[in-house]
Design a protein around this motif. Structure first.
Motif, PDB file in Angstrom:
ATOM      1  N   ASN A   1      -6.724  -6.042  10.563  1.00 52.29           N
ATOM      2  CA  ASN A   1      -7.440  -4.865  10.079  1.00 52.29           C
ATOM      3  C   ASN A   1      -7.798  -4.009  11.281  1.00 52.29           C
ATOM      4  O   ASN A   1      -8.809  -4.225  11.939  1.00 52.29           O
ATOM      5  CB  ASN A   1      -8.697  -5.274   9.304  1.00 52.29           C
TER       6      ASN A   1
ATOM      7  N   SER B   1      -3.142   9.611   6.633  1.00 56.76           N
ATOM      8  CA  SER B   1      -2.503   8.423   6.082  1.00 56.76           C
ATOM      9  C   SER B   1      -1.422   7.895   7.016  1.00 56.76           C
ATOM     10  O   SER B   1      -0.805   8.653   7.783  1.00 56.76           O
ATOM     11  CB  SER B   1      -1.888   8.735   4.714  1.00 56.76           C
TER      12      SER B   1
ATOM     13  N   GLU C   1     -15.150   1.039   9.410  1.00 52.88           N
ATOM     14  CA  GLU C   1     -15.491   1.030   8.001  1.00 52.88           C
ATOM     15  C   GLU C   1     -16.594   0.012   7.733  1.00 52.88           C
ATOM     16  O   GLU C   1     -16.661  -1.026   8.401  1.00 52.88           O
ATOM     17  CB  GLU C   1     -14.272   0.658   7.150  1.00 52.88           C
TER      18      GLU C   1
ATOM     19  N   ASN D   1      -4.509  -4.434   6.791  1.00 49.67           N
ATOM     20  CA  ASN D   1      -3.567  -3.333   6.967  1.00 49.67           C
ATOM     21  C   ASN D   1      -2.552  -3.231   5.833  1.00 49.67           C
ATOM     22  O   ASN D   1      -2.177  -2.125   5.431  1.00 49.67           O
ATOM     23  CB  ASN D   1      -2.825  -3.481   8.300  1.00 49.67           C
TER      24      ASN D   1
ATOM     25  N   SER E   1     -13.847  -2.670   3.871  1.00 48.81           N
ATOM     26  CA  SER E   1     -12.711  -2.836   4.768  1.00 48.81           C
ATOM     27  C   SER E   1     -11.695  -3.780   4.155  1.00 48.81           C
ATOM     28  O   SER E   1     -12.044  -4.693   3.408  1.00 48.81           O
ATOM     29  CB  SER E   1     -13.175  -3.376   6.122  1.00 48.81           C
TER      30      SER E   1
ATOM     31  N   ASP F   1       0.812  -1.217   0.000  1.00 47.75           N
ATOM     32  CA  ASP F   1       0.000   0.000   0.000  1.00 47.75           C
ATOM     33  C   ASP F   1       0.849   1.273   0.000  1.00 47.75           C
ATOM     34  O   ASP F   1       0.315   2.377   0.111  1.00 47.75           O
ATOM     35  CB  ASP F   1      -0.963   0.015   1.183  1.00 47.75           C
TER      36      ASP F   1
ATOM     37  N   GLY G   1      -7.786   4.332  10.138  1.00 51.91           N
ATOM     38  CA  GLY G   1      -9.028   4.930   9.653  1.00 51.91           C
ATOM     39  C   GLY G   1      -9.347   6.286  10.253  1.00 51.91           C
ATOM     40  O   GLY G   1     -10.523   6.661  10.341  1.00 51.91           O
TER      41      GLY G   1
ATOM     42  N   ASP H   1      -4.328   3.912   5.276  1.00 46.72           N
ATOM     43  CA  ASP H   1      -4.705   4.593   6.523  1.00 46.72           C
ATOM     44  C   ASP H   1      -5.124   3.519   7.517  1.00 46.72           C
ATOM     45  O   ASP H   1      -6.297   3.189   7.657  1.00 46.72           O
ATOM     46  CB  ASP H   1      -5.843   5.586   6.264  1.00 46.72           C
ATOM     47  N   ASP H   2      -4.148   2.964   8.221  1.00 48.44           N
ATOM     48  CA  ASP H   2      -4.370   1.747   8.996  1.00 48.44           C
ATOM     49  C   ASP H   2      -5.314   1.908  10.178  1.00 48.44           C
ATOM     50  O   ASP H   2      -5.899   0.925  10.630  1.00 48.44           O
ATOM     51  CB  ASP H   2      -3.035   1.187   9.498  1.00 48.44           C
TER      52      ASP H   2
ATOM     53  N   GLN I   1      -2.903  -3.638   2.866  1.00 43.13           N
ATOM     54  CA  GLN I   1      -3.526  -3.065   1.683  1.00 43.13           C
ATOM     55  C   GLN I   1      -4.113  -1.681   1.957  1.00 43.13           C
ATOM     56  O   GLN I   1      -4.697  -1.068   1.070  1.00 43.13           O
ATOM     57  CB  GLN I   1      -4.661  -3.978   1.208  1.00 43.13           C
ATOM     58  N   ASP I   2      -3.960  -1.182   3.173  1.00 43.96           N
ATOM     59  CA  ASP I   2      -4.668   0.004   3.641  1.00 43.96           C
ATOM     60  C   ASP I   2      -3.676   1.132   3.927  1.00 43.96           C
ATOM     61  O   ASP I   2      -2.823   1.005   4.800  1.00 43.96           O
ATOM     62  CB  ASP I   2      -5.447  -0.349   4.915  1.00 43.96           C
TER      63      ASP I   2
END
Length: 336
Positions: A273, A299, A279, A287, A284, A252, A295, A292-293, A289-290
């Motif tokens: 996650n 970022s 979310e 992490n 959802s 990510d 949320g 903004d871990d 792939q995210d």
């Protein structure tokens, strides 16, 4: 009259055929339980390992021109005295839940054992390296690997290969059971990458002492109840692998390597996650792939960066919790 008789007979047969087709009830057979299939697959795999061997003698004393490829044969006849694979492999166990395969029958954390072989280097040589492994020598389940491989069923049927053209595989993507080859992702980190990459005059490259191994895993780490080409339902799979090199991956691009986003440390990337409660479930994602871990609208990269853009180590934290995992802290590169 004769032709009229046959024509009438044809329509009578057609009428009854159509009626019979309409009366047919097509029964849909639900997928079997993971808890039932896993031990059955393990028994199949163990029987295979007890009755087959690989060309270990060639690896121990390579003949001229040896290609360092694993060849499997049956222990029988003139090969009756060969050492079975069962005596030469190691195993590891991972758990699988029904939701990971999209199954409706709820099953949680069902053990699935896979078996692996390191033909080069040997396990003895690997064990000597592991206390202080060379940096980059072993991939993780979050990395990308450059490999040559062949996939087979236990009966020897080949279903996929890249023996002549090595390819890159993203192990993190393969760990997603929807891909059908989680066992490949779990087993490859048990093997060692090669050494120096040598460029040849013809534009090709060679890799010194690349790793050579094999992975055998149950269908719960493969396609399970899905039919995939020549792969039947509930089929254990075999992969022989030449492991050349790897790339550490930050999927990510948030400044944190994907393997370091395995927050619970269980080796499975998709159950981490930290903002799942904030979310909707349909958007959802894990992490790694995210971007903004937690949320919180800031970022991850911003929450771990200095004003000049450099990543801060150790990562900034408040109250013992890293800021990028704490939704109550919205840190920016200015420190605010």
């Amino acid at each position: 009259m004769k032709y009229g008789f046959f024509l009438s007979l044809f329509f009578v047969i057609l009428l009854f055929s159509c009626k019979n087709d309409d009366d047919v009830n097509i029964e849909t057979i639900p997928p079997r339980l993971l808890a039932d299939v896993s031990p059955e697959n393990d028994e199949e795999i163990r029987e295979f390992l007890e009755t087959h061997f690989y060309n270990y003698e060639e690896f121990a004393a390579p003949p001229a021109g040896f290609d360092f490829r694993i060849k499997i044969d049956t222990i029988a006849g003139e090969n009756a005295d060969k050492t079975p694979l069962m005596d030469l492999v190691r195993n590891a166990t991972v758990t699988v839940s029904s939701t990971e395969l999209g199954l409706t029958e709820e099953e949680n954390d069902i053990p699935h054992k896979f078996y692996y072989l390191s033909a080069r280097p040997t396990f003895t040589e690997l064990d000597a390296m592991l206390p202080t492994p060379e940096i980059g020598a072993f991939p993780t389940v979050a990395d990308s690997v450059f490999v040559r491989y062949e996939g087979k069923l236990l009966n020897g049927t080949s279903f996929d290969s890249s023996l002549n053209n090595p390819v890159w595989f993203d192990l993190a993507r393969l760990q997603d059971l929807a891909q059908g080859f989680r066992g490949f992702a779990e087993g490859t980190p048990m093997l060692k990458t090669g050494g120096e990459i040598i460029s040849n005059d013809d534009g090709t490259v060679d890799v010194e002492e690349y790793g050579v191994g094999m992975i055998i895993f149950p269908s719960g780490l493969g396609n399970f109840s899905r039919v995939n080409g020549v792969i039947p339902q509930y089929s254990p799979l075999i992969f022989t692998i030449d492991l050349f090199t790897l790339n550490r991956t930050d999927h990510d691009d948030d400044g944190i390597l994907s393997i370091d986003e395995d927050v619970n440390g269980n080796g499975f990337l998709y159950d981490d996650n930290t903002d799942v409660d904030d979310e909707p479930i349909n958007i959802s994602f894990a992490n790694f792939q995210d971007a903004d871990d937690d949320g919180d609208g800031v970022s991850t990269r911003n929450e771990i960066s200095a004003e000049n853009g450099d990543i801060i180590f150790p990562y900034p934290s408040t109250g013992g919790v890293p800021d990028y995992l704490n939704p109550d802290v919205q840190r920016t590169p200015s420190g605010n």
